[in-house]
Structures are given as structure tokens and as C-alpha cells.
Design a protein around this motif. Sequence first.
Motif, PDB file in Angstrom:
ATOM      1  N   HIS A  65       9.926   5.333  -1.659  1.00  0.00           N
ATOM      2  CA  HIS A  65      10.433   6.443  -1.535  1.00  0.00           C
ATOM      3  C   HIS A  65      11.076   6.905  -2.370  1.00  0.00           C
ATOM      4  CE1 HIS A  65       7.777   6.958   2.074  1.00  0.00           C
ATOM      5  NE2 HIS A  65       7.391   8.000   1.529  1.00  0.00           N
TER       6      HIS A  65
ATOM      7  N   ARG B 183      -2.874   9.111  -4.479  1.00  0.00           N
ATOM      8  CA  ARG B 183      -3.747   8.331  -3.001  1.00  0.00           C
ATOM      9  C   ARG B 183      -4.560   8.148  -3.868  1.00  0.00           C
ATOM     10  NH1 ARG B 183      -1.011   6.991   1.918  1.00  0.00           N
ATOM     11  NH2 ARG B 183       0.331   8.472   2.694  1.00  0.00           N
TER      12      ARG B 183
ATOM     13  N   ARG C  20       7.374  10.409  -1.394  1.00  0.00           N
ATOM     14  CA  ARG C  20       6.480   9.217  -0.969  1.00  0.00           C
ATOM     15  C   ARG C  20       5.973   8.913  -3.533  1.00  0.00           C
ATOM     16  NH1 ARG C  20       2.777   5.628   0.774  1.00  0.00           N
ATOM     17  NH2 ARG C  20       3.451   5.708   2.628  1.00  0.00           N
TER      18      ARG C  20
ATOM     19  N   GLY D 162      10.325   3.642   2.973  1.00  0.00           N
ATOM     20  CA  GLY D 162      10.718   4.596   3.311  1.00  0.00           C
ATOM     21  C   GLY D 162      11.087   5.431   4.526  1.00  0.00           C
ATOM     22  N   GLU D 163      11.039   3.647   5.392  1.00  0.00           N
ATOM     23  CA  GLU D 163      12.180   4.021   6.775  1.00  0.00           C
ATOM     24  C   GLU D 163      13.528   3.508   6.377  1.00  0.00           C
ATOM     25  OE1 GLU D 163      11.290  -1.670   6.878  1.00  0.00           O
ATOM     26  OE2 GLU D 163       9.874   0.163   7.892  1.00  0.00           O
TER      27      GLU D 163
ATOM     28  N   ASP E 152       1.881   2.042  -0.125  1.00  0.00           N
ATOM     29  CA  ASP E 152       1.926   0.842   1.276  1.00  0.00           C
ATOM     30  C   ASP E 152       2.746  -0.576   0.748  1.00  0.00           C
ATOM     31  OD1 ASP E 152       2.795   2.891   2.642  1.00  0.00           O
ATOM     32  OD2 ASP E 152       1.016   1.920   3.678  1.00  0.00           O
TER      33      ASP E 152
ATOM     34  N   TYR F 256       1.981  -4.607   6.907  1.00  0.00           N
ATOM     35  CA  TYR F 256       1.946  -3.317   5.866  1.00  0.00           C
ATOM     36  C   TYR F 256       3.663  -2.679   6.302  1.00  0.00           C
ATOM     37  CZ  TYR F 256      -2.070  -4.544   2.255  1.00  0.00           C
ATOM     38  OH  TYR F 256      -2.833  -4.724   2.248  1.00  0.00           O
ATOM     39  N   CYS F 257       4.365  -2.325   5.331  1.00  0.00           N
ATOM     40  CA  CYS F 257       5.668  -1.264   5.792  1.00  0.00           C
ATOM     41  C   CYS F 257       4.705  -0.547   4.891  1.00  0.00           C
ATOM     42  CB  CYS F 257       6.624  -2.001   5.147  1.00  0.00           C
ATOM     43  SG  CYS F 257       7.026  -2.440   3.672  1.00  0.00           S
ATOM     44  N   GLU F 258       5.975   0.848   4.847  1.00  0.00           N
ATOM     45  CA  GLU F 258       6.140   2.247   3.991  1.00  0.00           C
ATOM     46  C   GLU F 258       6.419   2.296   2.699  1.00  0.00           C
ATOM     47  OE1 GLU F 258       6.825   7.421   5.157  1.00  0.00           O
ATOM     48  OE2 GLU F 258       7.643   5.152   6.073  1.00  0.00           O
TER      49      GLU F 258
END
Length: 298
Positions: free
Chosen positions: A274, A298, A160, A149-150, A164, A269-271
Motif C-alpha cells: 500500500h 485487480r 493498495r 497493508g498490515e 497479496d 498470503y499477506c496483504e
Amino acid sequence: MKSRDNLNDYVAFVTVAREKSFTRAAAQLGVSQSALSHTIRGLEASLGVRLLTRTTRSVSPTEVGQRLLDNLAPRFEEISSEIASIGDALDKPAGTIRISATDYSIQTVLWPKLSKILKEYPEINVEMINDYGLTNIVAHRYDAGVRLGEQVTNGMISMRIGPDIRFVAVASPEYLKAKGIPETPYQLAKHRCINLRLPSHGGFYVWEFQYDGKEVKARVDGQVVFNTVMQVIEAAIDGFGIAQVPEDLVSDYIQKGQLSQVLDEWTPYCEGLHIFYSSRRQSSKAMKIVIDALRYQR
């Protein structure tokens, strides 16, 4: 200057100019390098100008070539979109969707989900290209890209497609027994680490950690370097040092005792992953089917 030059000649020029390589462009177009070079020389002779500067190591557009590329490329994109929409007009999803992704995202998300829907839509073709280079998907004629995501490019539509992620530091028990267990990222400088090279920067992937709100970036060194994460994991299992890789790829190896995790309290955790694409790629029915199949639940 002739106005009736073969449109395919201009497609060839745009492909070479974008790829900056006759080798890659020839592979993409499905022609030989010699035939492609002959086409470009013929186009330049017809127009009376040099479009590409060639050296033994690189190919780049001249000033005139860059202006032609800037004007032609968007129009070819529009033509491609219109052709893709023909199947939609017949209410029959069809066409080829090209996706820039990494081997990790292809193996864990794209293929598991898309392999199911492709059986339902035999007229939809999907091309998944392993790419760690953070490629400009518009310039290289991809329909979509997959990144964390980043890392998604500004101005793109994104969605998404996965949870994560944690990038965990792991090594074989044998390596840790011989070299010791690092207690902080700063101690990695004393260890052999397995690097991942990123083609977009020409350098190595920087390991990121976090503890008590403090972020630490570690540049590590070691005996071996790869450009895909799967080989990094194999080298870690074989005892060549510590690696930082997606947790879901090594959880089974950890459970089986082939790898041990270190620096767990430093691992954030990171995003998650996507998929992203430009707005003009959204209208194709084939594209919509692919996007819907990848949507993260989710």
C-alpha cells in the motif's frame, strides 16, 4: 534574540533535529557537515540557547530545541505544500515527491509504473528512498511511504498498489541436499538461515508461517546478515542457507532450478503493498498523478 535570523538556518536546524545526524542532514540539504555545524552554532549563538545536544555517537534536541522543532516543523510542511501548489495554479503539475519504500517495492511496483508516467510529466520529480526502518514519513519529510497493508501507520490515507504477497522459504538445491529439507518451521533452528536486519528495531526480520489456522513465528540464525532483500536472495543462490523472501522475486530462480522452495504448506498470503500519506499531501496535482499511476488494478 534576533527576529531576523535567516530562515535557512531554521531549516537546517529542523533537518538536523529530525535526522539526529549532521551527516544525514548535510546530505539531505546538499551542504558540507562543517558548513552545517557552523550554521547551527551561529543560530544557537544568535538565540542565546543551546538547541542540540551533541555526543560522539548521536545528536538530539535539547528541551528548548524540541519545543522549537515541534512548532517549526508543521509550518515548514505547510510552506512546502504551498510551494508545490504553485505549479498546480498554473495548471502545470510540478514538484518533487519523496517516497520511503523498500528495494523490493521500488523494483517490483514503483519504478515499473512511475517510469512510464514521468516521461509524460517532465516537471515532476520522484525521489524513492530504500528504507526498511518503518520511518515516520511526516517527521522525515516524506510525501508518502510504501508498506505491506498490515504495516500502514494509523491515521494515514492508504491505497493498495499491489496484489497479496507470499514470503516463501527457499534455498539452493545443493544446500538442501547437504543439510536436509525442513518439514516444519521448528526445524529451522537446525539450519543455517539468511537474516534481514531491520534498522527500526535493531533486530532481525521475524519469519512468519501459518498452518491449519495456527501462526508460527520463527527467529532464525545463520552465517550472513543483510539489510536488503536482493542480497539475501543472492546468498541463498550461493548456498549460504535458507531465506524467506517475496515469492515474485524468486519464481524465476525456482523455475530455473537455482532455488528450491520449502515449507510451502506453511506459507500464507499477506496483504499486499500500500502507499500511504497524510491528508495535506493529497492536494498536489503531482501527488495525485503519482497516486493514480500506482493504483492497483485487480
